[in-house]
Design a protein around this motif. Structure first.
Motif, PDB file in Angstrom:
ATOM      1  N   ARG A   1      29.782  35.470  32.800  1.00 59.88           N
ATOM      2  CA  ARG A   1      30.683  36.429  32.214  1.00 59.88           C
ATOM      3  C   ARG A   1      32.112  36.433  32.836  1.00 59.88           C
ATOM      4  NH1 ARG A   1      29.879  41.999  32.475  1.00 59.88           N
ATOM      5  NH2 ARG A   1      28.850  41.777  34.486  1.00 59.88           N
ATOM      6  N   PHE A   2      31.949  36.167  34.221  1.00 55.17           N
ATOM      7  CA  PHE A   2      33.254  36.104  34.982  1.00 55.17           C
ATOM      8  C   PHE A   2      33.810  34.619  35.278  1.00 55.17           C
ATOM      9  CE2 PHE A   2      33.277  40.749  36.922  1.00 55.17           C
ATOM     10  CZ  PHE A   2      33.021  41.427  35.499  1.00 55.17           C
ATOM     11  N   THR A   3      34.743  34.558  35.730  1.00 58.60           N
ATOM     12  CA  THR A   3      35.454  33.207  35.878  1.00 58.60           C
ATOM     13  C   THR A   3      36.640  33.507  37.052  1.00 58.60           C
ATOM     14  OG1 THR A   3      34.687  32.304  33.905  1.00 58.60           O
ATOM     15  CG2 THR A   3      36.355  31.084  35.333  1.00 58.60           C
ATOM     16  N   ILE A   4      36.202  32.799  38.076  1.00 62.52           N
ATOM     17  CA  ILE A   4      37.203  32.859  39.185  1.00 62.52           C
ATOM     18  C   ILE A   4      38.281  31.410  39.145  1.00 62.52           C
ATOM     19  CG2 ILE A   4      35.816  32.234  41.048  1.00 62.52           C
ATOM     20  CD1 ILE A   4      37.416  34.135  42.833  1.00 62.52           C
ATOM     21  N   SER A   5      39.459  31.372  39.487  1.00 62.73           N
ATOM     22  CA  SER A   5      40.330  30.412  39.605  1.00 62.73           C
ATOM     23  C   SER A   5      41.414  30.728  40.395  1.00 62.73           C
ATOM     24  CB  SER A   5      40.747  29.835  38.257  1.00 62.73           C
ATOM     25  OG  SER A   5      41.626  30.746  37.569  1.00 62.73           O
ATOM     26  N   ARG A   6      41.797  29.725  41.161  1.00 61.33           N
ATOM     27  CA  ARG A   6      42.973  29.682  42.184  1.00 61.33           C
ATOM     28  C   ARG A   6      43.935  28.624  41.827  1.00 61.33           C
ATOM     29  NH1 ARG A   6      40.791  28.774  48.066  1.00 61.33           N
ATOM     30  NH2 ARG A   6      43.103  28.485  48.565  1.00 61.33           N
ATOM     31  N   ASP A   7      45.301  29.145  42.287  1.00 59.54           N
ATOM     32  CA  ASP A   7      46.337  28.137  41.961  1.00 59.54           C
ATOM     33  C   ASP A   7      46.915  27.988  43.332  1.00 59.54           C
ATOM     34  OD1 ASP A   7      48.921  26.852  41.640  1.00 59.54           O
ATOM     35  OD2 ASP A   7      49.082  27.719  39.614  1.00 59.54           O
ATOM     36  N   ASN A   8      46.409  26.828  44.056  1.00 62.82           N
ATOM     37  CA  ASN A   8      47.439  26.705  45.415  1.00 62.82           C
ATOM     38  C   ASN A   8      48.599  26.454  45.477  1.00 62.82           C
ATOM     39  OD1 ASN A   8      44.580  26.762  46.480  1.00 62.82           O
ATOM     40  ND2 ASN A   8      44.337  24.787  46.163  1.00 62.82           N
ATOM     41  N   ALA A   9      49.280  26.129  44.627  1.00 64.62           N
ATOM     42  CA  ALA A   9      50.970  25.893  44.483  1.00 64.62           C
ATOM     43  C   ALA A   9      51.434  27.265  44.586  1.00 64.62           C
ATOM     44  CB  ALA A   9      51.260  25.126  43.600  1.00 64.62           C
ATOM     45  N   LYS A  10      50.775  28.372  43.984  1.00 60.19           N
ATOM     46  CA  LYS A  10      51.266  29.506  43.918  1.00 60.19           C
ATOM     47  C   LYS A  10      50.710  30.653  44.594  1.00 60.19           C
ATOM     48  CE  LYS A  10      52.683  28.952  39.001  1.00 60.19           C
ATOM     49  NZ  LYS A  10      52.719  29.274  37.468  1.00 60.19           N
ATOM     50  N   ASN A  11      49.543  30.140  45.317  1.00 57.51           N
ATOM     51  CA  ASN A  11      48.955  31.154  46.179  1.00 57.51           C
ATOM     52  C   ASN A  11      48.422  32.321  45.581  1.00 57.51           C
ATOM     53  OD1 ASN A  11      49.108  29.727  48.637  1.00 57.51           O
ATOM     54  ND2 ASN A  11      51.297  30.439  48.686  1.00 57.51           N
ATOM     55  N   THR A  12      47.931  32.119  44.239  1.00 61.39           N
ATOM     56  CA  THR A  12      47.409  33.225  43.438  1.00 61.39           C
ATOM     57  C   THR A  12      45.722  32.859  42.934  1.00 61.39           C
ATOM     58  OG1 THR A  12      47.859  31.747  41.092  1.00 61.39           O
ATOM     59  CG2 THR A  12      49.527  33.528  42.077  1.00 61.39           C
ATOM     60  N   VAL A  13      45.185  33.775  42.913  1.00 58.33           N
ATOM     61  CA  VAL A  13      43.793  33.515  42.374  1.00 58.33           C
ATOM     62  C   VAL A  13      43.610  34.864  41.334  1.00 58.33           C
ATOM     63  CG1 VAL A  13      43.033  35.486  44.049  1.00 58.33           C
ATOM     64  CG2 VAL A  13      41.224  34.143  43.279  1.00 58.33           C
ATOM     65  N   VAL A  14      42.595  34.359  40.460  1.00 59.98           N
ATOM     66  CA  VAL A  14      42.575  35.079  38.851  1.00 59.98           C
ATOM     67  C   VAL A  14      41.273  35.157  38.743  1.00 59.98           C
ATOM     68  CG1 VAL A  14      43.075  34.892  36.613  1.00 59.98           C
ATOM     69  CG2 VAL A  14      44.898  34.345  38.003  1.00 59.98           C
ATOM     70  N   LEU A  15      40.861  36.413  38.137  1.00 55.96           N
ATOM     71  CA  LEU A  15      39.393  36.688  37.889  1.00 55.96           C
ATOM     72  C   LEU A  15      39.482  37.130  36.436  1.00 55.96           C
ATOM     73  CD1 LEU A  15      36.590  36.933  38.850  1.00 55.96           C
ATOM     74  CD2 LEU A  15      36.929  39.536  39.200  1.00 55.96           C
ATOM     75  N   GLN A  16      39.133  36.104  35.642  1.00 56.71           N
ATOM     76  CA  GLN A  16      38.894  36.504  34.047  1.00 56.71           C
ATOM     77  C   GLN A  16      37.800  37.053  33.876  1.00 56.71           C
ATOM     78  OE1 GLN A  16      41.090  35.916  31.497  1.00 56.71           O
ATOM     79  NE2 GLN A  16      39.541  37.092  30.470  1.00 56.71           N
ATOM     80  N   MET A  17      37.484  38.151  33.339  1.00 57.34           N
ATOM     81  CA  MET A  17      36.217  39.134  33.164  1.00 57.34           C
ATOM     82  C   MET A  17      36.061  39.212  31.761  1.00 57.34           C
ATOM     83  SD  MET A  17      36.708  42.005  36.093  1.00 57.34           S
ATOM     84  CE  MET A  17      38.209  42.915  35.301  1.00 57.34           C
ATOM     85  N   ASN A  18      34.994  38.592  31.261  1.00 56.47           N
ATOM     86  CA  ASN A  18      34.586  38.865  29.704  1.00 56.47           C
ATOM     87  C   ASN A  18      33.084  39.773  29.731  1.00 56.47           C
ATOM     88  OD1 ASN A  18      36.768  37.204  29.277  1.00 56.47           O
ATOM     89  ND2 ASN A  18      35.611  35.266  29.425  1.00 56.47           N
ATOM     90  N   SER A  19      32.900  39.978  28.346  1.00 55.25           N
ATOM     91  CA  SER A  19      31.884  40.833  28.349  1.00 55.25           C
ATOM     92  C   SER A  19      31.626  42.125  29.189  1.00 55.25           C
ATOM     93  CB  SER A  19      30.658  39.766  27.954  1.00 55.25           C
ATOM     94  OG  SER A  19      30.808  38.727  27.299  1.00 55.25           O
ATOM     95  N   LEU A  20      32.631  42.720  29.410  1.00 58.23           N
ATOM     96  CA  LEU A  20      32.610  43.617  30.445  1.00 58.23           C
ATOM     97  C   LEU A  20      31.476  44.788  30.078  1.00 58.23           C
ATOM     98  CD1 LEU A  20      36.002  43.944  31.326  1.00 58.23           C
ATOM     99  CD2 LEU A  20      34.467  43.686  32.799  1.00 58.23           C
ATOM    100  N   LYS A  21      30.810  45.360  31.048  1.00 59.50           N
ATOM    101  CA  LYS A  21      29.945  46.276  30.755  1.00 59.50           C
ATOM    102  C   LYS A  21      30.366  47.535  31.754  1.00 59.50           C
ATOM    103  CE  LYS A  21      26.330  42.829  31.028  1.00 59.50           C
ATOM    104  NZ  LYS A  21      24.984  42.257  31.806  1.00 59.50           N
ATOM    105  N   PRO A  22      29.768  48.778  31.258  1.00 64.85           N
ATOM    106  CA  PRO A  22      30.147  49.927  31.928  1.00 64.85           C
ATOM    107  C   PRO A  22      29.848  49.796  33.494  1.00 64.85           C
ATOM    108  CG  PRO A  22      29.051  50.403  30.065  1.00 64.85           C
ATOM    109  CD  PRO A  22      29.134  49.122  30.008  1.00 64.85           C
ATOM    110  N   GLU A  23      28.700  49.266  33.873  1.00 65.12           N
ATOM    111  CA  GLU A  23      28.571  49.131  35.201  1.00 65.12           C
ATOM    112  C   GLU A  23      29.220  48.103  36.134  1.00 65.12           C
ATOM    113  OE1 GLU A  23      26.597  48.561  32.833  1.00 65.12           O
ATOM    114  OE2 GLU A  23      25.064  46.898  32.754  1.00 65.12           O
ATOM    115  N   ASP A  24      30.398  47.558  35.398  1.00 64.36           N
ATOM    116  CA  ASP A  24      31.568  46.870  36.069  1.00 64.36           C
ATOM    117  C   ASP A  24      32.569  47.829  36.537  1.00 64.36           C
ATOM    118  OD1 ASP A  24      30.959  44.111  33.591  1.00 64.36           O
ATOM    119  OD2 ASP A  24      30.286  44.313  35.662  1.00 64.36           O
TER     120      ASP A  24
END
Length: 114
Positions: free
Chosen positions: A65-88
């Motif tokens: 459901r979740f995907t993590i990615s990073r951009d080393n040139a920009k020093n960023t990290v992103v968490l894409q969260m899909n199909s979210l549930k109340p327990e998230d």
């Protein structure tokens, strides 16, 4: 190192959110970058981490459901969260690991509710 997280908010079950975290300041080599979450009365738990080489680890509860990615040139990290549930629902914290220590962002609230 300062970490600025953004992207939290209120979303309905089944919806999506994208969390982003940017590192700034005097930035040494960043090893692991990741996201953790915490709910009241519980310990902070790992959600997902990505190594400097791009390897990823996910909590079982978010796999597929979740995907993590990073951009080393920009020093960023992103968490894409899909199909979210109340327990998230939780406060999500980004973290980066250098050779000497871990740094934490201020947390961003994610609420999954109808």
């Amino acid at each position: 190192v300062q970490l600025q997280a953004s992207g939290g908010g209120l979303v309905q079950p089944g919806g999506s959110l994208r969390l982003s975290c940017a590192a700034s300041g005097s930035i040494p080599r960043l090893n692991g970058m990741g996201w953790y979450r915490q709910t009241p009365g519980k310990q902070r738990e790992l959600v997902a981490v990505v190594s400097g080489g791009g390897s990823t680890v996910y909590a079982d509860s978010v796999k597929g459901r979740f995907t993590i990615s990073r951009d080393n040139a920009k020093n960023t990290v992103v968490l894409q969260m899909n199909s979210l549930k109340p327990e998230d629902t939780a406060v999500y914290y980004c973290s980066v690991l250098t050779a000497n220590r871990a740094y934490w962002g201020q947390g961003t609230l994610v609420t999954v509710s109808s």
